[in-house]
Design a protein around this motif. Structure first.
Motif, PDB file in Angstrom:
ATOM      1  N   MET A 106       0.848  -1.194   0.000  1.00  0.00           N
ATOM      2  CA  MET A 106       0.000   0.000   0.000  1.00  0.00           C
ATOM      3  C   MET A 106       0.881   1.241   0.000  1.00  0.00           C
ATOM      4  SD  MET A 106      -1.471   0.316   3.888  1.00  0.00           S
ATOM      5  CE  MET A 106      -0.364   0.591   5.277  1.00  0.00           C
ATOM      6  N   ARG A 107       0.304   2.338  -0.431  1.00  0.00           N
ATOM      7  CA  ARG A 107       1.043   3.600  -0.435  1.00  0.00           C
ATOM      8  C   ARG A 107       0.066   4.767  -0.466  1.00  0.00           C
ATOM      9  NH1 ARG A 107       3.587   2.863  -6.478  1.00  0.00           N
ATOM     10  NH2 ARG A 107       1.648   2.963  -7.672  1.00  0.00           N
ATOM     11  N   PHE A 108       0.557   5.906   0.004  1.00  0.00           N
ATOM     12  CA  PHE A 108      -0.170   7.146  -0.215  1.00  0.00           C
ATOM     13  C   PHE A 108       0.284   7.695  -1.556  1.00  0.00           C
ATOM     14  CE2 PHE A 108       3.489   7.965   2.549  1.00  0.00           C
ATOM     15  CZ  PHE A 108       4.194   8.914   1.828  1.00  0.00           C
ATOM     16  N   LEU A 109      -0.583   8.429  -2.213  1.00  0.00           N
ATOM     17  CA  LEU A 109      -0.265   8.980  -3.527  1.00  0.00           C
ATOM     18  C   LEU A 109       0.402  10.336  -3.375  1.00  0.00           C
ATOM     19  CD1 LEU A 109      -2.140   6.652  -4.241  1.00  0.00           C
ATOM     20  CD2 LEU A 109      -3.188   8.089  -5.996  1.00  0.00           C
ATOM     21  N   GLY A 110       1.515  10.519  -4.082  1.00  0.00           N
ATOM     22  CA  GLY A 110       2.241  11.776  -4.018  1.00  0.00           C
ATOM     23  C   GLY A 110       3.170  11.843  -2.823  1.00  0.00           C
ATOM     24  N   PRO A 111       3.600  13.059  -2.440  1.00  0.00           N
ATOM     25  CA  PRO A 111       4.506  13.229  -1.303  1.00  0.00           C
ATOM     26  C   PRO A 111       3.776  13.110   0.027  1.00  0.00           C
ATOM     27  CG  PRO A 111       3.951  15.357  -2.229  1.00  0.00           C
ATOM     28  CD  PRO A 111       3.319  14.336  -3.132  1.00  0.00           C
ATOM     29  N   LEU A 112       4.540  12.916   1.091  1.00  0.00           N
ATOM     30  CA  LEU A 112       3.958  12.795   2.429  1.00  0.00           C
ATOM     31  C   LEU A 112       3.241  14.074   2.835  1.00  0.00           C
ATOM     32  CD1 LEU A 112       3.693  11.191   5.122  1.00  0.00           C
ATOM     33  CD2 LEU A 112       5.886  12.209   5.799  1.00  0.00           C
ATOM     34  N   GLU A 113       3.855  15.219   2.577  1.00  0.00           N
ATOM     35  CA  GLU A 113       3.291  16.521   2.935  1.00  0.00           C
ATOM     36  C   GLU A 113       2.482  17.060   1.763  1.00  0.00           C
ATOM     37  OE1 GLU A 113       1.691  19.233   4.065  1.00  0.00           O
ATOM     38  OE2 GLU A 113       3.075  18.873   5.722  1.00  0.00           O
ATOM     39  N   THR A 114       1.183  17.193   1.965  1.00  0.00           N
ATOM     40  CA  THR A 114       0.307  17.510   0.839  1.00  0.00           C
ATOM     41  C   THR A 114       0.265  18.988   0.470  1.00  0.00           C
ATOM     42  OG1 THR A 114      -1.585  17.650   2.331  1.00  0.00           O
ATOM     43  CG2 THR A 114      -1.161  15.521   1.282  1.00  0.00           C
ATOM     44  N   THR A 115       0.925  19.863   1.241  1.00  0.00           N
ATOM     45  CA  THR A 115       0.985  21.261   0.815  1.00  0.00           C
ATOM     46  C   THR A 115       2.048  21.473  -0.255  1.00  0.00           C
ATOM     47  OG1 THR A 115       2.503  21.810   2.613  1.00  0.00           O
ATOM     48  CG2 THR A 115       0.153  22.182   3.007  1.00  0.00           C
ATOM     49  N   THR A 116       2.879  20.468  -0.491  1.00  0.00           N
ATOM     50  CA  THR A 116       3.907  20.556  -1.525  1.00  0.00           C
ATOM     51  C   THR A 116       3.255  20.510  -2.905  1.00  0.00           C
ATOM     52  OG1 THR A 116       5.486  19.379  -0.114  1.00  0.00           O
ATOM     53  CG2 THR A 116       5.973  19.471  -2.472  1.00  0.00           C
ATOM     54  N   PRO A 117       3.412  21.540  -3.737  1.00  0.00           N
ATOM     55  CA  PRO A 117       2.867  21.467  -5.100  1.00  0.00           C
ATOM     56  C   PRO A 117       3.586  20.371  -5.885  1.00  0.00           C
ATOM     57  CG  PRO A 117       3.355  23.739  -4.487  1.00  0.00           C
ATOM     58  CD  PRO A 117       4.004  22.863  -3.455  1.00  0.00           C
ATOM     59  N   SER A 118       2.848  19.392  -6.343  1.00  0.00           N
ATOM     60  CA  SER A 118       3.472  18.275  -7.049  1.00  0.00           C
ATOM     61  C   SER A 118       2.467  17.612  -7.976  1.00  0.00           C
ATOM     62  CB  SER A 118       4.002  17.229  -6.057  1.00  0.00           C
ATOM     63  OG  SER A 118       2.936  16.451  -5.530  1.00  0.00           O
ATOM     64  N   VAL A 119       3.016  16.827  -8.902  1.00  0.00           N
ATOM     65  CA  VAL A 119       2.210  15.936  -9.731  1.00  0.00           C
ATOM     66  C   VAL A 119       2.874  14.566  -9.689  1.00  0.00           C
ATOM     67  CG1 VAL A 119       3.436  16.595 -11.849  1.00  0.00           C
ATOM     68  CG2 VAL A 119       1.166  15.539 -11.995  1.00  0.00           C
ATOM     69  N   SER A 120       2.071  13.528  -9.515  1.00  0.00           N
ATOM     70  CA  SER A 120       2.575  12.158  -9.503  1.00  0.00           C
ATOM     71  C   SER A 120       1.882  11.375 -10.607  1.00  0.00           C
ATOM     72  CB  SER A 120       2.308  11.492  -8.152  1.00  0.00           C
ATOM     73  OG  SER A 120       2.907  12.221  -7.101  1.00  0.00           O
ATOM     74  N   ILE A 121       2.644  10.525 -11.283  1.00  0.00           N
ATOM     75  CA  ILE A 121       2.086   9.722 -12.366  1.00  0.00           C
ATOM     76  C   ILE A 121       2.358   8.248 -12.094  1.00  0.00           C
ATOM     77  CG2 ILE A 121       2.161  11.517 -14.127  1.00  0.00           C
ATOM     78  CD1 ILE A 121       4.838  10.307 -15.055  1.00  0.00           C
ATOM     79  N   TYR A 122       1.530   7.376 -12.699  1.00  0.00           N
ATOM     80  CA  TYR A 122       1.567   5.950 -12.389  1.00  0.00           C
ATOM     81  C   TYR A 122       1.491   5.120 -13.663  1.00  0.00           C
ATOM     82  CZ  TYR A 122       0.675   7.936  -7.859  1.00  0.00           C
ATOM     83  OH  TYR A 122       0.787   8.700  -6.721  1.00  0.00           O
ATOM     84  N   SER A 123       2.196   3.979 -13.620  1.00  0.00           N
ATOM     85  CA  SER A 123       2.259   3.091 -14.791  1.00  0.00           C
ATOM     86  C   SER A 123       1.337   1.896 -14.602  1.00  0.00           C
ATOM     87  CB  SER A 123       3.697   2.600 -14.996  1.00  0.00           C
ATOM     88  OG  SER A 123       4.095   1.765 -13.904  1.00  0.00           O
ATOM     89  N   GLY A 124       0.130   2.149 -14.140  1.00  0.00           N
ATOM     90  CA  GLY A 124      -0.801   1.067 -13.835  1.00  0.00           C
ATOM     91  C   GLY A 124      -1.394   0.421 -15.074  1.00  0.00           C
ATOM     92  N   SER A 125      -2.555  -0.174 -14.883  1.00  0.00           N
ATOM     93  CA  SER A 125      -3.244  -0.865 -15.973  1.00  0.00           C
ATOM     94  C   SER A 125      -4.677  -0.350 -16.054  1.00  0.00           C
ATOM     95  CB  SER A 125      -3.249  -2.373 -15.708  1.00  0.00           C
ATOM     96  OG  SER A 125      -3.937  -2.655 -14.499  1.00  0.00           O
ATOM     97  N   SER A 126      -5.422  -0.865 -17.007  1.00  0.00           N
ATOM     98  CA  SER A 126      -6.800  -0.411 -17.175  1.00  0.00           C
ATOM     99  C   SER A 126      -7.665  -0.776 -15.975  1.00  0.00           C
ATOM    100  CB  SER A 126      -7.396  -1.016 -18.448  1.00  0.00           C
ATOM    101  OG  SER A 126      -7.342  -2.440 -18.392  1.00  0.00           O
ATOM    102  N   TYR A 127      -7.367  -1.910 -15.315  1.00  0.00           N
ATOM    103  CA  TYR A 127      -8.157  -2.317 -14.155  1.00  0.00           C
ATOM    104  C   TYR A 127      -7.573  -1.802 -12.840  1.00  0.00           C
ATOM    105  CZ  TYR A 127      -4.594  -5.936 -13.437  1.00  0.00           C
ATOM    106  OH  TYR A 127      -3.404  -6.598 -13.226  1.00  0.00           O
ATOM    107  N   ASP A 128      -6.349  -1.284 -12.879  1.00  0.00           N
ATOM    108  CA  ASP A 128      -5.703  -0.787 -11.669  1.00  0.00           C
ATOM    109  C   ASP A 128      -4.808   0.397 -12.036  1.00  0.00           C
ATOM    110  OD1 ASP A 128      -4.802  -0.519  -9.107  1.00  0.00           O
ATOM    111  OD2 ASP A 128      -3.353  -2.151  -9.221  1.00  0.00           O
ATOM    112  N   PRO A 129      -5.404   1.533 -12.423  1.00  0.00           N
ATOM    113  CA  PRO A 129      -4.622   2.641 -12.986  1.00  0.00           C
ATOM    114  C   PRO A 129      -3.601   3.260 -12.038  1.00  0.00           C
ATOM    115  CG  PRO A 129      -6.892   3.307 -12.579  1.00  0.00           C
ATOM    116  CD  PRO A 129      -6.847   1.827 -12.411  1.00  0.00           C
ATOM    117  N   ALA A 130      -3.820   3.211 -10.714  1.00  0.00           N
ATOM    118  CA  ALA A 130      -2.888   3.838  -9.772  1.00  0.00           C
ATOM    119  C   ALA A 130      -1.818   2.875  -9.272  1.00  0.00           C
ATOM    120  CB  ALA A 130      -3.647   4.422  -8.587  1.00  0.00           C
ATOM    121  N   GLY A 131      -1.684   1.734  -9.921  1.00  0.00           N
ATOM    122  CA  GLY A 131      -0.671   0.763  -9.529  1.00  0.00           C
ATOM    123  C   GLY A 131       0.647   0.983 -10.261  1.00  0.00           C
ATOM    124  N   GLY A 132       1.569   0.044 -10.057  1.00  0.00           N
ATOM    125  CA  GLY A 132       2.842   0.076 -10.765  1.00  0.00           C
ATOM    126  C   GLY A 132       3.796   1.143 -10.270  1.00  0.00           C
TER     127      GLY A 132
END
Length: 213
Positions: A106-132
């Motif tokens: 399991m993981r949180f998406l993006g950085p630990l501190e959410t006030t940090t302006p950021s974009v995170s991308i993921y190499s998931g699949s059609s059934y699990d887009p936020a994976g990989g």
């Protein structure tokens, strides 16, 4: 002496005020699991991304309650694979009855501190887009991802423009959010480069991420 005391008191009040503002506007992403409902029994808390939860496997079946902060995703396999077992997105600490007995990473998406302006991308699949694979960018521009993203997470209430080509050209999409952390599936949207912010000169398609959460 009285003047110095008053000045110290003034700075302490200002510091307290700023701390209150900070605590109101930001939070660290964390997840706490309890063995009994309503915060009961033993508990364990995570503020880290966990690619292999094998050591916790004997305990997962006992979990009956969780409290979370931020955007978390659980997976059936190690390394953030084999499908999603739970998805949790909260702008503040909330709790619920739940079961996580099939979660192996399991993981949180993006950085630990959410006030940090950021974009995170993921190499998931059609059934699990936020994976990989997860790649987090906090600079003003990014390209050469190594994959075409299937999912995107934004933090710090930041807006980003994604382009179909690696050289920041071609058709583009502006992604906008007013949340400290938000995510969106990129199904039907190809992105190979990103810049922070949205600008009319790009003539981008506009997507309000908050409306598709």
């Amino acid at each position: 002496m009285g003047f110095e005391t008053n000045r110290v008191a003034m700075w302490l009040r200002l510091f307290s005020f700023l701390v209150c503002i900070n605590l109101t506007l930001c939070f660290l992403q964390e997840m706490t699991f309890y063995m009994e409902p309503d915060y009961g029994g033993n508990a364990f808390r995570f503020r880290t991304k966990e690619p292999d939860l094998t050591a916790y496997w004997p305990l997962w079946g006992e979990v009956k309650w969780l409290c979370g902060n931020g955007y978390w995703q659980g997976f059936g396999g190690t390394g953030y694979t084999d499908g999603s077992t739970f998805a949790y997105n909260s702008g503040g600490m909330t709790c619920t009855n739940t079961s996580v007995n099939s979660t192996m990473s399991m993981r949180f998406l993006g950085p630990l501190e959410t006030t940090t302006p950021s974009v995170s991308i993921y190499s998931g699949s059609s059934y699990d887009p936020a994976g990989g694979t997860e790649r987090i960018f906090t600079n003003l521009a990014a390209n050469s991802f190594g994959f075409v993203p299937t999912y995107m997470a934004l933090t710090g209430r930041s807006n980003w423009t994604g382009f179909i080509n690696e050289d920041f050209s071609g058709n583009s999409t502006c992604f906008s959010t007013s949340e400290l952390v938000a995510g969106i599936s990129l199904e039907g949207i190809e992105i190979r480069s990103l810049v922070q912010g949205c600008n009319a000169i790009y003539e981008s398609k506009y997507v309000d991420v908050d409306k598709v959460l």
